[in-house]
Design an enzyme around this catalytic site. Sequence first.
Site, PDB file in Angstrom:
ATOM      1  N   LYS A   1       7.064   7.173   2.916  1.00 37.57           N
ATOM      2  CA  LYS A   1       8.266   6.381   3.452  1.00 37.57           C
ATOM      3  C   LYS A   1       7.605   4.980   4.069  1.00 37.57           C
ATOM      4  CE  LYS A   1       9.081   9.541   6.437  1.00 37.57           C
ATOM      5  NZ  LYS A   1       8.526  10.966   5.625  1.00 37.57           N
TER       6      LYS A   1
ATOM      7  N   GLN B   1       9.561  12.112   9.298  1.00 34.77           N
ATOM      8  CA  GLN B   1       9.834  13.255   8.937  1.00 34.77           C
ATOM      9  C   GLN B   1      10.653  13.420   7.588  1.00 34.77           C
ATOM     10  OE1 GLN B   1      10.676  12.978  12.640  1.00 34.77           O
ATOM     11  NE2 GLN B   1       8.519  12.883  12.693  1.00 34.77           N
TER      12      GLN B   1
ATOM     13  N   ASP C   1       5.955  13.057   4.885  1.00 32.83           N
ATOM     14  CA  ASP C   1       4.794  12.217   4.421  1.00 32.83           C
ATOM     15  C   ASP C   1       5.020  11.958   2.869  1.00 32.83           C
ATOM     16  OD1 ASP C   1       3.404  12.498   6.882  1.00 32.83           O
ATOM     17  OD2 ASP C   1       2.473  14.438   6.108  1.00 32.83           O
TER      18      ASP C   1
ATOM     19  N   GLY D   1       3.879   9.497  10.955  1.00 30.88           N
ATOM     20  CA  GLY D   1       2.617   8.626  10.448  1.00 30.88           C
ATOM     21  C   GLY D   1       3.061   7.967   9.246  1.00 30.88           C
ATOM     22  N   HIS D   2       3.082   6.705   9.184  1.00 28.93           N
ATOM     23  CA  HIS D   2       3.597   5.841   8.274  1.00 28.93           C
ATOM     24  C   HIS D   2       2.587   4.941   7.692  1.00 28.93           C
ATOM     25  CE1 HIS D   2       8.208   6.644   9.327  1.00 28.93           C
ATOM     26  NE2 HIS D   2       7.395   8.054   9.045  1.00 28.93           N
TER      27      HIS D   2
HETATM   28  P1  GDP Z   1       5.082   8.734   5.316  1.00 33.05           P
HETATM   29  O1  GDP Z   1       4.933   9.662   6.459  1.00 33.05           O
HETATM   30  O2  GDP Z   1       6.470   9.188   4.344  1.00 33.05           O
HETATM   31  O3  GDP Z   1       5.179   7.203   5.590  1.00 33.05           O
HETATM   32  O4  GDP Z   1       3.879   9.130   4.403  1.00 33.05           O
HETATM   33  P2  GDP Z   1       2.293   9.034   4.996  1.00 33.05           P
HETATM   34  O5  GDP Z   1       1.903   7.677   4.927  1.00 33.05           O
HETATM   35  O6  GDP Z   1       2.050   9.869   5.907  1.00 33.05           O
HETATM   36  O7  GDP Z   1       1.588   9.541   3.590  1.00 33.05           O
HETATM   37  C1  GDP Z   1       1.743   9.432   2.171  1.00 33.05           C
HETATM   38  C2  GDP Z   1       0.423   8.753   1.705  1.00 33.05           C
HETATM   39  O8  GDP Z   1       0.628   8.589   0.272  1.00 33.05           O
HETATM   40  C3  GDP Z   1      -0.067   7.267   2.341  1.00 33.05           C
HETATM   41  O9  GDP Z   1      -1.513   7.712   2.568  1.00 33.05           O
HETATM   42  C4  GDP Z   1       0.280   6.229   1.339  1.00 33.05           C
HETATM   43  O10 GDP Z   1      -0.654   5.363   1.247  1.00 33.05           O
HETATM   44  C5  GDP Z   1       0.183   7.100   0.082  1.00 33.05           C
HETATM   45  N1  GDP Z   1       0.930   6.892  -0.855  1.00 33.05           N
HETATM   46  C6  GDP Z   1       2.284   6.351  -0.968  1.00 33.05           C
HETATM   47  N2  GDP Z   1       2.627   6.234  -2.084  1.00 33.05           N
HETATM   48  C7  GDP Z   1       1.637   6.675  -2.896  1.00 33.05           C
HETATM   49  C8  GDP Z   1       1.793   6.551  -4.672  1.00 33.05           C
HETATM   50  O11 GDP Z   1       2.574   6.243  -5.305  1.00 33.05           O
HETATM   51  N3  GDP Z   1       0.353   6.836  -4.980  1.00 33.05           N
HETATM   52  C9  GDP Z   1      -0.764   7.155  -4.105  1.00 33.05           C
HETATM   53  N4  GDP Z   1      -1.782   7.582  -4.806  1.00 33.05           N
HETATM   54  N5  GDP Z   1      -0.494   7.156  -2.814  1.00 33.05           N
HETATM   55  C10 GDP Z   1       0.560   6.799  -2.499  1.00 33.05           C
HETATM   56  P1  IMO Z   2       6.420  11.537   8.731  1.00 35.08           P
HETATM   57  O1  IMO Z   2       7.339  10.728   9.309  1.00 35.08           O
HETATM   58  C1  IMO Z   2       4.830  15.654   8.098  1.00 35.08           C
HETATM   59  C2  IMO Z   2       5.569  18.468  11.325  1.00 35.08           C
HETATM   60  C3  IMO Z   2       4.510  19.188  12.193  1.00 35.08           C
HETATM   61  C4  IMO Z   2       5.085  20.531  12.448  1.00 35.08           C
HETATM   62  C5  IMO Z   2       6.662  20.321  12.555  1.00 35.08           C
HETATM   63  C6  IMO Z   2       6.953  20.147  14.147  1.00 35.08           C
HETATM   64  O2  IMO Z   2       5.036  10.922   8.803  1.00 35.08           O
HETATM   65  O3  IMO Z   2       6.686  12.004   7.615  1.00 35.08           O
HETATM   66  P2  IMO Z   2       6.632  18.053  15.899  1.00 35.08           P
HETATM   67  O4  IMO Z   2       5.355  17.704  16.452  1.00 35.08           O
HETATM   68  O5  IMO Z   2       7.410  17.258  15.221  1.00 35.08           O
HETATM   69  O6  IMO Z   2       7.199  18.894  16.848  1.00 35.08           O
HETATM   70  O7  IMO Z   2       6.009  19.328  14.794  1.00 35.08           O
HETATM   71  O8  IMO Z   2       6.802  19.117  11.900  1.00 35.08           O
HETATM   72  N1  IMO Z   2       5.631  16.948  11.203  1.00 35.08           N
HETATM   73  C7  IMO Z   2       5.510  16.496  10.310  1.00 35.08           C
HETATM   74  N2  IMO Z   2       5.244  16.760   9.080  1.00 35.08           N
HETATM   75  N3  IMO Z   2       5.108  14.328   8.410  1.00 35.08           N
HETATM   76  C8  IMO Z   2       5.957  14.034   9.649  1.00 35.08           C
HETATM   77  O9  IMO Z   2       6.335  12.721   9.746  1.00 35.08           O
HETATM   78  C9  IMO Z   2       5.766  15.144  10.596  1.00 35.08           C
HETATM   79  N4  IMO Z   2       6.407  15.064  11.650  1.00 35.08           N
HETATM   80  C10 IMO Z   2       6.528  16.320  12.422  1.00 35.08           C
HETATM   81  O10 IMO Z   2       3.322  19.154  11.470  1.00 35.08           O
HETATM   82  O11 IMO Z   2       5.092  21.264  11.225  1.00 35.08           O
HETATM   83 MG    MG Z   3       3.711  10.597   7.403  1.00 37.83          MG
END
Ligand code: GDP
Ligand code: IMO
Ligand code: MG
Length: 417
Positions: A16, A216, A13, A40-41
């Site tokens: 990415k 991840q 998270d 979850g991107h």
């Molecule tokens: P990922 O799994 O690495 O793609 O990240 P996620 O999408 O799960 O979580 C990142 C969250 O931070 C998302 O809601 C993005 O829209 C948000 N985000 C990404 N970059 C920034 C930033 O520079 N500032 C803020 N405030 N939010 C951001």
């Molecule tokens: P992105 O791509 C954050 C965590 C789960 C749990 C552990 C194992 O959005 O960064 P799983 O379902 O993979 O067997 O769970 O890994 N986890 C993540 N945490 N971002 C993710 O993906 C994750 N994918 C798995 O919360 O702790």
């Molecule tokens: Mg994510």
Amino acid sequence: MPNTILIGMQWGDEGKGKDVDILSEQHDVVVRYQGGGNAGHTVVIGDKKYALHLIPSGILRGKLNIIGNNVVVNPFNLLKEINDLENNGIKVTPENLRISEKTHVTLLYHVRLDEATGKKVGTTGRGIGPTYKDKIERTGIRMCDLSDSKGLEEKVMKNLEVVNPILNCNGSPALSLEEVMEGLPEAAEKITPFIQPNIGSLILKHIGSLLYEGAQGTLLDIDHGTYPFVTSSNPTIGGAFAGTGVYIPFDHIIGIMKAYTTRVGNGPFPTEQENKLGEKLRKKGGEFGTTTGRPRRCGWLDLFAAKYSVMTNGINEISLTKLDVLDEEETIKVCVGYELNGKEIEFDDFSPSRMHEYIPIYKELSGWNKDITDSRNQEDLPENAINYIKFIEDYLKVSVVRVGVGQRRDQTVECFE
Ligand code: GDP
Ligand code: IMO
Ligand code: MG
């Protein structure tokens, strides 16, 4: 832009999705090499928000997207994701999405097993671990098996003989063949046109314009993370080769890192702030899981662990995200080392699985107390924000090339020198 890989440096998270969306403009092909619907991107474009789980974020710019052999795919979730994208005006066709025939398939029993056994780790409940387990056990079902419905039924039946007693032991009802097979032939028919026997050959045709999208993060890596509190694949750079079947020389190995740290699920997190600060970061950063909606645990940036991610992946550039979330902090702490039994540990002795025993050693930096969400150039950033970035660069000996100051595409400061 030459071949690029984007790898999460923390526990996922890191942002990415947003960065892949930005970078995909300059690449022809976006490749996912591991993970599955646990990812979850989030990508925010204008007033629209997209949450991608299986399909690379390059789909939003009409690029060619490839799902590699070490991704695990739930066919129903894939079709739902395609459908959601199409409802938002994004066309998904075999022209812009190819899936390796070797990709393993997540079925209902994998999800049920995960729900029944994944609580200790706090998994996403998407059947990820059980699908990889079957792969390693050589009882898995792959994309290329979907078109042979008789053979598929036989395999499922055999697997249920093993699965059902485990489900029963964990208080879950046994599954019938009919339950598992329901809707599967129809789903398989829809997915078949996307399946590609040799994605390696396809990837090699685009050398010089490839973008690999990690899912991840390094500390969730099955080998190199905080085992057993990890996911079941290799988000680290080695996973990119095993997960696609071809070697690619990467010019840009971008490590993506939040300006603080978050983690979803269980496991060690030495810089966690289970207090008002943690709550504030969660609220300001919108730190709730994209896949499960769970509140993310929040804490200070851990540079000691980041150094390990740099080492593991050969990171040569850093994308620092969510700096804006620290806007209101008077002082900002950064972990620069750990103590174990009253002694500072050496980097050579760092063991992610022992992180629960470590006590962080912090360096305190001054905050900037200013809203930076409108910053677009380095000059727009307050001095203390620049000091924070420089501190990270000096510690990790890697340049920060991009800074995120908000969710939107344009809320980005490029090319930090
Ligand atoms: P990922 O799994 O690495 O793609 O990240 P996620 O999408 O799960 O979580 C990142 C969250 O931070 C998302 O809601 C993005 O829209 C948000 N985000 C990404 N970059 C920034 C930033 O520079 N500032 C803020 N405030 N939010 C951001
Ligand atoms: P992105 O791509 C954050 C965590 C789960 C749990 C552990 C194992 O959005 O960064 P799983 O379902 O993979 O067997 O769970 O890994 N986890 C993540 N945490 N971002 C993710 O993906 C994750 N994918 C798995 O919360 O702790
Ligand atoms: Mg994510």
